[in-house]
Design a protein around this motif. Structure first.
Motif, PDB file in Angstrom:
ATOM      1  N   LYS A  48       0.705   3.650 -10.251  1.00  0.00           N
ATOM      2  CA  LYS A  48       0.034   4.150  -9.053  1.00  0.00           C
ATOM      3  C   LYS A  48      -1.403   3.663  -9.079  1.00  0.00           C
ATOM      4  O   LYS A  48      -2.010   3.554 -10.156  1.00  0.00           O
ATOM      5  CB  LYS A  48       0.043   5.684  -9.046  1.00  0.00           C
ATOM      6  CG  LYS A  48       1.402   6.289  -8.762  1.00  0.00           C
ATOM      7  CD  LYS A  48       1.212   7.754  -8.338  1.00  0.00           C
ATOM      8  CE  LYS A  48       2.503   8.341  -7.824  1.00  0.00           C
ATOM      9  NZ  LYS A  48       3.431   8.684  -8.904  1.00  0.00           N
ATOM     10  N   PRO A  77      -1.457  -0.071  -2.095  1.00  0.00           N
ATOM     11  CA  PRO A  77      -0.583   0.625  -3.057  1.00  0.00           C
ATOM     12  C   PRO A  77       0.329  -0.335  -3.810  1.00  0.00           C
ATOM     13  O   PRO A  77       0.721  -0.078  -4.929  1.00  0.00           O
ATOM     14  CB  PRO A  77       0.246   1.557  -2.175  1.00  0.00           C
ATOM     15  CG  PRO A  77      -0.510   1.688  -0.920  1.00  0.00           C
ATOM     16  CD  PRO A  77      -1.285   0.436  -0.734  1.00  0.00           C
ATOM     17  N   ARG A  78       0.665  -1.451  -3.167  1.00  0.00           N
ATOM     18  CA  ARG A  78       1.522  -2.434  -3.823  1.00  0.00           C
ATOM     19  C   ARG A  78       1.011  -3.829  -3.551  1.00  0.00           C
ATOM     20  O   ARG A  78       0.555  -4.115  -2.448  1.00  0.00           O
ATOM     21  CB  ARG A  78       2.956  -2.356  -3.282  1.00  0.00           C
ATOM     22  CG  ARG A  78       3.634  -1.104  -3.656  1.00  0.00           C
ATOM     23  CD  ARG A  78       5.126  -1.227  -3.504  1.00  0.00           C
ATOM     24  NE  ARG A  78       5.711  -0.509  -4.613  1.00  0.00           N
ATOM     25  CZ  ARG A  78       6.721  -0.929  -5.340  1.00  0.00           C
ATOM     26  NH1 ARG A  78       7.284  -2.065  -5.068  1.00  0.00           N
ATOM     27  NH2 ARG A  78       7.174  -0.211  -6.332  1.00  0.00           N
ATOM     28  N   LEU A 106       4.580   1.427   0.319  1.00  0.00           N
ATOM     29  CA  LEU A 106       4.983   2.627  -0.410  1.00  0.00           C
ATOM     30  C   LEU A 106       6.493   2.734  -0.574  1.00  0.00           C
ATOM     31  O   LEU A 106       6.982   3.498  -1.381  1.00  0.00           O
ATOM     32  CB  LEU A 106       4.489   3.865   0.340  1.00  0.00           C
ATOM     33  CG  LEU A 106       3.001   4.133   0.224  1.00  0.00           C
ATOM     34  CD1 LEU A 106       2.581   5.179   1.230  1.00  0.00           C
ATOM     35  CD2 LEU A 106       2.645   4.581  -1.178  1.00  0.00           C
ATOM     36  N   GLU A 110       8.294   2.759  -4.077  1.00  0.00           N
ATOM     37  CA  GLU A 110       8.124   3.949  -4.885  1.00  0.00           C
ATOM     38  C   GLU A 110       9.024   5.076  -4.410  1.00  0.00           C
ATOM     39  O   GLU A 110       9.704   5.729  -5.182  1.00  0.00           O
ATOM     40  CB  GLU A 110       6.684   4.413  -4.766  1.00  0.00           C
ATOM     41  CG  GLU A 110       5.999   4.586  -6.092  1.00  0.00           C
ATOM     42  CD  GLU A 110       4.511   4.506  -5.893  1.00  0.00           C
ATOM     43  OE1 GLU A 110       3.923   5.562  -5.702  1.00  0.00           O
ATOM     44  OE2 GLU A 110       3.962   3.386  -5.881  1.00  0.00           O
TER      45      GLU A 110
END
Lengths: 240, 179, 572, 171
Positions: free
Chosen positions: B100, B131-132, C553, C556
């Protein structure tokens, strides 16, 4: 052994009845890509790369398992098959973390070579980036789950050739993972004989020998070849 | 004949692909007759120019700055090429994707030997991380790919030559490998 | 027991039943029990005890009577009077019914279901003939309704070939979804050479939204045993296995008791009904894997292994359990067998439509007024099922789609409501008959989300052996998630279609090959909903929430989802 | 083989092991009986520990990895102790169509755990099931194996609270 004739890519070939389409094709220099298949191990039909089209069959069939029959008409390369194979390898590249540049198997990897051969220059699917562990607890060898393609050559060679059955698979679907014994660290496995057959048959950098530099990372299979060849012929009902 | 307007950019990567470009050595001099380098780490241009013929983009999309620049590049370039493994697969840059972002910043700037950027400046010093980390083609349309970490100079030359000849970029099997 | 004794027992039990001035059948299927059926039984039992348990009053706890959403159900049988069924029965109401019946007064009309209620009158009950009519744990009651007579007939009057021919003539096809001719399958196994042969009943009903097999096993277990024994005689097997889904402990208990009772009565075991035929049946309990509905995976599971499919050929008919020829049929298929020989193959064949003969049991559920278990002739239209038997949609909703075939099936849109329900017609619509789950959806269902729901199921249930099913389903799920949250492009839609086609064509077994069906069928009939999500970032059904920066996201969330899917808390 | 099983004295002395032993004996130590044995073992112990799996592997003369592979393939088997109470939300198609997702979300919120987890105090395991075959009760759930339905998010949360407030002895 009764002989049969079949057509592969518009060419007539004769073959023995117990042979698979893959064996016949390879004998005659027709290149069908494979990944989970390894000569001498029981065929699994898991990677689906060797799918070929069979006249009269609504769906493609795996060449590694399908036995040849008289009059079969086989196509090993069509636009559809080529596209399917590309997608399958792309799926594998996306499934785990195959970062070639930092892999011990870089330049000696069957998956990497397959991707290049099939013309894959990018992966259209999302990378899953699963966080999987490594197991370096064994003295001579290590296992990196992030490189595993679940071809199960290790499981099969350990069971059928070494007789140890150290490896099996835990979980299912996308949570499948190769495990030693009761999912213990490989180093504390009581069944592993340290023979290294699994390491040598692993197509990627999932199972590798510790301490070797990247340049030395070629898999050494010569000691296995004779054993596997004998098994292959035995399966065909012939002896050396 | 007008020169090919070439731009390069360096997103989330190590600049190794640019080093490989420089490794073309004297061939660069020959190419200079047919190519004008209009943007990139090797030129002094503040703004990404308009009407670029060929953009070689190194690195993955890791932060908002990368994202904005890439979108600008796409708007202004005829051909956009993912240049090297980070641009194509995320490669090393994307290895952080299993963590994260918050954990990552904490471990790098607080728990580790580094120190946190001083407050007030962090926004300027450190563009916001996505986030990625994503490969380019998951963000914009990409026209061609030059794999390799870094890609050999020969691959780069092959790609540029193809564009100069007005042909599609199609590298041979030995030039397609990742890694 | 020999054939004569069987007939005597049937006659005696029947006479006893006919002598009753009142028979009270309380449905004790799970839905009715959840609604309070046990209190009803207890209250009636108490009142009967108070009356001194007269022999001409009978109280029976039956299996499923059908209209499950209206439980607890009470059926009252009186001599020379039509049967009457009450819904939503309370202990008080039940006692009132009992006392008024004893006083020969007018029975209360409160909660009484109408005599010509289409839910009952539109059905033809062959497989479910005994469901809700007998105590599932009573061998005598099964025998009184003609049970084991078909087996006796087969053993004493027919050769094994005659039996196979009879099944062929009946036109029965596999009720598990495949639709292969049952008779031909039997003939195939009969002709297979091999030392031992096995009969396997597939009761691993894994389709979400289907409970026909559970209900049948719980309501009429002997019917399945009888069907299996007839099959055993026909193909030359002496051993059978019922593979029961682990989630169905009651079904396993009832079957277990039924086997014991039948063995004791000489209807199973050695020298069945005094013939030279011997047949044993054992139960195998599944352990929670949808893929075990696939026959090769089922066999692996019976042999104590990971339930992974293997490539066919060889088919189980040639090499199944321990390499021996093995006949695998769904429990509903076996449930049809006694009926075929009871009414005769020709009469069975007279019911149906086209190449689909006989009846089919459906679990009619979802946004439909009359939820429940129904048995209808093949070829009935979907409209009749949904609007006449089902009584239309709940809360006056508009019909949007009917989902058949579970995760391997598809959605049928409103404009195809008049399609006859049979194997060929459903397939032509891109769905399948499947095992018989029929879920009605109204306008509040988003078809993209429905597809995603099924894909989540498939990715979790994939055995993991082959790449397209193991990983392809995950990537399809991600693409669908992206469409649902409004971050997909037209190119994603194209990739989705290509990927679905590939997974369909290249997967190793039927589970993987059928996994894309819910996507392909919703794309076919509800493409505009996909387009609305992508182009207008809008969910027409108002189910999906559009997200701003979701793409990054997604991964995840997905991985969390995968680990959360397991109900036992195992993490991967 | 027998030496291996007695390594773990705790397990060897456990009276529950007798049930497992009896099942294996009844099934004549056939390797094919693995799943049956695991069912019995889980019933007796509530979950399958590594020691238990090792013992079963030794007794049935199966490779440990194979036993582990089977135990983790099937969702029915669990390798961890379960909570004192269990609440299983059905997520089958009928329940899904009628709003099982919302119910699950509310329960997760109320219990403070995700589906598939057990609360820290070991009181409650929250789970989902693929389809419990009670589609006419949709949306439905089970609390300690008792079937409830149709449910609303509110009624479901109420049941959960009722469950957690019941004193130990009566639970």
């Amino acid at each position: 052994m009764p002989a049969i004739t079949l057509t592969i890519n518009n060419e007539l070939f004769s073959a023995r009845k117990e042979q698979t389409i893959l064996e016949i094709a390879r004998e005659h220099g027709v290149d069908i890509p494979t990944l989970c298949h390894f000569e001498g191990l029981e065929a699994m039909g898991g990677c689906r790369l060797c799918l070929v089209e069979l006249q009269g069959s609504p769906r493609p069939v795996p060449a590694c398992i399908t036995k040849a029959a008289e009059g079969m008409v086989v196509t090993t390369h069509s636009d559809k098959l080529i596209e399917y194979r590309k997608m399958l390898v792309e799926l594998l590249l996306a499934e785990r973390t195959h970062t070639c540049s930092i892999c011990v198997q870089n330049n000696n990897c069957e998956l990497q070579a397959l991707a290049a051969k099939l013309g894959i220059d990018h992966v259209r699917f999302d990378y899953l980036h699963q966080q999987l562990p490594m197991d370096a607890s064994r003295e001579r060898f290590a296992l990196d789950h992030n490189r595993c393609v679940l071809c199960l050559r290790c499981v099969r060679v350990c069971d059928a050739v070494e007789g140890a059955h150290t490896w099996d698979v835990r979980g299912r679907g996308s949570t499948s993972r190769v495990v030693a014994d009761l999912d213990r660290p490989w180093g504390s496995s009581t069944s592993c004989t340290d023979c290294g057959k699994c390491v040598q048959l692993c197509p990627t950098g999932a199972l590798y020998k510790k301490g070797a530099t990247v340049g030395e990372m070629k898999k050494e299979r010569s000691f296995l070849n004779r054993i596997l060849e004998r098994r292959r012929l035995a399966a065909q009902g012939r002896s050396l | 004949m007008s020169k090919l307007r070439l731009a390069t950019a360096w997103l989330g990567g190590c600049s190794g692909c640019h080093m490989s470009l420089l490794d073309l050595g004297e061939l660069l001099v020959e190419l200079a007759d047919r190519i004008e380098l209009v943007y990139g780490p090797l030129v002094d241009a503040k703004q990404f120019p308009e009407q670029v013929d060929l953009a070689l983009i190194e690195g993955a999309v890791a932060n908002l700055e990368n994202l904005e620049l890439l979108q600008q590049i796409r708007r202004n370039s005829r051909l956009l090429v993912s240049f090297g493994d980070c641009a194509i697969t995320g490669n090393v840059t994307s290895l952080r994707n299993v963590f994260k972002v918050d954990d990552l910043l904490t471990s790098v700037y607080q728990a580790g030997p580094g120190s946190l950027p001083r407050s007030g400046e962090d926004g300027d010093v450190l563009p916001e991380l996505l986030p990625r980390v994503l490969p380019l083609h998951q963000v914009v349309e990409v026209d061609a790919f030059i794999p390799g970490c870094p890609p050999d100079p020969e691959r780069i030359l092959a790609a540029i030559t193809a564009v100069l000849n007005g042909e599609p970029v199609m590298l041979g099997e030995d030039q397609r490998t990742f890694g | 027991m020999n054939r004569g004794e069987l007939a005597e027992l049937a006659e005696a039990t029947l006479q006893k039943q006919q002598a009753c001035r009142l028979r009270l059948l309380v449905c004790c299927g799970t839905p009715c029990v959840a609604a309070g059926a046990e209190a009803v039984v207890a209250a009636l039992r108490e009142q009967l005890t108070r009356l001194g348990n007269p022999a001409d009053l009978e109280l029976v706890s039956t299996g499923c009577q059908g209209p499950c959403s209206r439980g607890p159900l009470l059926t009252v049988l009186q001599p020379d009077q039509p049967e009457q069924v009450w819904e939503k029965v309370t202990p008080e109401l039940a006692c009132t019914i009992l006392s008024t019946a004893l006083q020969q007064q007018q029975l209360p009309e409160q909660n009484l279901l109408p005599k010509d209620w289409p839910f009952f009158s539109r059905q033809i009950r062959l497989v479910l003939a005994n469901s809700g009519r007998i105590d599932p744990e009573s061998l005598e009651q099964y025998i009184a309704r003609g049970g084991y007579e078909s087996l006796a007939q087969a053993l004493h009057e027919m050769s094994p070939d005659d039996v196979c021919d009879g099944v062929v003539q009946s036109g029965l096809r596999g009720r598990g979804g495949g639709g292969y001719s049952t008779g031909l399958k039997w003939q195939l196994v009969r002709k297979s050479s091999g030392g031992r042969k096995f009969v396997v009943a597939n009761g691993d009903e894994g389709d979400p939204g289907a409970y026909m097999d559970r209900s049948l096993m719980e309501s009429d277990p002997h019917r399945i045993l009888e069907g299996m024994a007839i099959a055993g005689y026909a193909i030359g097997a002496d051993q059978g296995y019922v593979y029961v889904r682990g989630e169905y402990p009651v079904a396993a208990q009832r079957l277990h008791k039924a086997i014991k009772d039948a063995e004791r009565a000489g209807l199973l075991g050695s020298r069945v009904l005094d013939s030279s035929f011997s047949f044993r049946i054992d139960i195998r309990i599944g352990a929670g894997a949808f893929v075990c509905g696939e026959e090769t995976a089922l066999l692996a599971s019976i042999m104590g292994r990971r339930g992974q499919s293997r490539i066919r050929p060889p088919y189980p008919a040639e090499a199944g359990l321990w390499g021996c020829p093995t006949l695998i049929n769904n429990v509903e298929t076996f449930g049809n067998i006694p009926s075929i020989f009871n009414i005769g193959p020709q009469a069975f064949n007279a019911i149906g439509n086209g190449k689909s003969r006989g009846t089919k049991v459906f679990a009619l559920c979802g946004e439909v007024v009359n939820n429940g278990l129904i048995e209808v002739p093949m070829g009935i239209s979907l409209r009749e099922v949904v609007f006449e038997i089902g009584g239309g949609l709940t809360n006056g909703m508009n019909f949007k789609a009917a989902q058949t075939g579970g995760p391997s099936g598809g959605c049928i849109p409103a404009e195809k409501l008049d399609t006859p329900v049979d194997y060929e017609n459903l397939q032509a619509l891109g769905s399948i008959m499947g095992s018989g789950g029929l879920i009605v959806m109204g306008e509040k269902s988003c078809m993209v989300d429905v597809a995603r729901f099924f894909m989540e199921f498939c990715l979790d249930e994939s055995c993991g052996k082959c790449v397209p099913c193991r990983t392809g389903t995950v990537e399809i799920y991600r693409l669908l998630s992206r469409i649902c949250n409004g971050s997909a492009s037209q190119r994603d839609l194209q990739t989705l279609e290509q990927l679905c086609q590939m997974v369909k064509d290249t997967s190793l077994c039927g589970l993987g090959a059928a996994a894309p069906n819910p996507v392909l069928s919703t794309l076919r009939w509800f493409r505009q909903e996909y387009e609305a999500h992508i182009n207008d970032r809008r969910c027409p059904a108002g189910v999906c929430t559009m997200n701003e920066l979701p793409l990054h996201l997604l991964g995840e969330q997905l991985l969390q989802r995968i680990s959360a899917l397991r109900c036992d808390g195992e993490e991967y | 083989m027998s030496g291996d099983c007695c390594k773990h004295t705790e397990l060897a002395d456990d009276p529950r092991l007798k049930l497992v032993e009896r099942a294996m004996k009844r099934l004549q130590y056939q390797p094919d009986a693995l799943i049956e044995v695991l069912h019995t073992a889980q019933e007796a112990f509530g979950y399958l520990s590594r020691e238990l799996l090792g013992h079963v592997a030794a007794q049935l003369k199966l490779p440990e990895s194979q036993v582990f592979g089977v135990a983790t393939f099937y969702h029915f088997f669990t390798l961890r102790p379960k909570g004192e109470h269990s609440c299983i939300v059905c997520t089958g198609t009928a329940c899904y169509v009628k709003g099982a997702g919302e119910i699950l979300g509310r329960l997760e919120q109320a219990a403070g755990i995700k589906a598939g987890q057990t609360t820290a105090d070991g009181k409650l395991s929250l789970g989902t099931a693929r389809c419990l075959g009670n589609c006419s009760l949709a949306p439905m759930l089970t609390v300690d194996d008792v079937v409830y339905g149709p449910e609303t998010p509110d009624s479901a949360v109420e049941k959960l609270h009722g469950l957690l407030e019941v004193p130990h002895e009566q639970g």
